[in-house]
Write a protein that holds these residues in place. Sequence first.
Motif, short mmCIF file in Angstrom:
data_model
loop_
_atom_site.label_atom_id
_atom_site.label_comp_id
_atom_site.label_asym_id
_atom_site.label_seq_id
_atom_site.Cartn_x
_atom_site.Cartn_y
_atom_site.Cartn_z
N CYS A 1 0.86 -1.17 0.00
CA CYS A 1 0.00 0.00 0.00
C CYS A 1 0.89 1.22 0.00
O CYS A 1 1.98 1.21 0.57
N GLN A 2 0.43 2.25 -0.63
CA GLN A 2 1.18 3.50 -0.64
C GLN A 2 0.19 4.64 -0.62
O GLN A 2 -0.86 4.58 -1.27
N VAL A 3 0.49 5.68 0.12
CA VAL A 3 -0.40 6.81 0.21
C VAL A 3 0.43 8.08 0.41
O VAL A 3 1.48 8.04 1.05
N LEU A 4 -0.03 9.16 -0.16
CA LEU A 4 0.56 10.47 0.11
C LEU A 4 -0.25 11.08 1.24
O LEU A 4 -1.48 11.14 1.17
N THR A 5 0.43 11.51 2.28
CA THR A 5 -0.28 12.08 3.42
C THR A 5 0.06 13.56 3.57
O THR A 5 1.10 14.03 3.10
N ILE A 6 -0.84 14.26 4.23
CA ILE A 6 -0.66 15.68 4.50
C ILE A 6 -0.83 15.89 6.00
O ILE A 6 -1.63 15.20 6.64
N GLU A 7 -0.08 16.80 6.56
CA GLU A 7 -0.10 17.01 8.01
C GLU A 7 -1.44 17.57 8.47
O GLU A 7 -1.98 18.51 7.88
N GLU A 8 -1.96 17.00 9.54
CA GLU A 8 -3.24 17.43 10.09
C GLU A 8 -3.18 18.89 10.54
O GLU A 8 -4.16 19.63 10.37
N ASP A 9 -2.05 19.32 11.07
CA ASP A 9 -1.92 20.72 11.49
C ASP A 9 -2.08 21.68 10.31
O ASP A 9 -2.62 22.77 10.47
N PHE A 10 -1.61 21.27 9.13
CA PHE A 10 -1.77 22.12 7.95
C PHE A 10 -3.24 22.22 7.54
O PHE A 10 -3.71 23.29 7.17
N ASP B 1 -4.78 13.93 -2.55
CA ASP B 1 -4.77 13.63 -3.98
C ASP B 1 -4.70 14.95 -4.76
O ASP B 1 -4.99 16.01 -4.23
N GLY B 2 -4.36 14.85 -6.03
CA GLY B 2 -4.27 16.03 -6.87
C GLY B 2 -2.93 16.71 -6.78
O GLY B 2 -2.80 17.90 -7.05
N VAL B 3 -1.91 15.95 -6.39
CA VAL B 3 -0.59 16.53 -6.15
C VAL B 3 0.28 16.54 -7.41
O VAL B 3 0.96 17.51 -7.69
N TYR B 4 0.25 15.46 -8.17
CA TYR B 4 1.16 15.31 -9.30
C TYR B 4 0.45 15.52 -10.63
O TYR B 4 -0.71 15.16 -10.80
N GLN B 5 1.19 16.09 -11.57
CA GLN B 5 0.72 16.23 -12.93
C GLN B 5 1.75 15.60 -13.85
O GLN B 5 2.97 15.70 -13.60
#
Length: 135
Positions: A8-17, A110-114
């Motif tokens: 499994c792989q996921v891009l995560t973003i910090e909850e504080d952000f 999601d929506g990070v890479y183009q």
Amino acid sequence: MGMGYASCQVLTIEEDFIREQCPEEFQELIDSFDACEEDNSEFNGIDDFARFVGNGELDPKDKPGNSELKYIALCRAFKEKTDLEIGVFYHDSESGDRYDDFTGRAWQVDGVYQLTPSGKRYGKYIKSQSFVVCG
């Protein structure tokens, strides 16, 4: 049925952000769980909600409850502000491995890479593949 590994792989973003970008919507989501404890709701805080959502149990055909509505509002507000899509989920290390990068609640993004122009041109020949090794 045999058991095996799954990658499994996921891009995560910090909850504080997320909290910084959408403070009102984030707090409304958190506050929605406090109210739920009194009426014996199925959610006992945000971690329990993350397990529910992360398992795909938030069915768009069902009428959403208060916590679901607040979650949807947060995701929409974040998308409007950043043009990124987020979702919460929960990973229990007991169903993973000791080498996992995290355990507990996380926010996927999601929506990070183009694709580059070449990537778009030859994209049908390219695929992302994952694997695990044992050892």
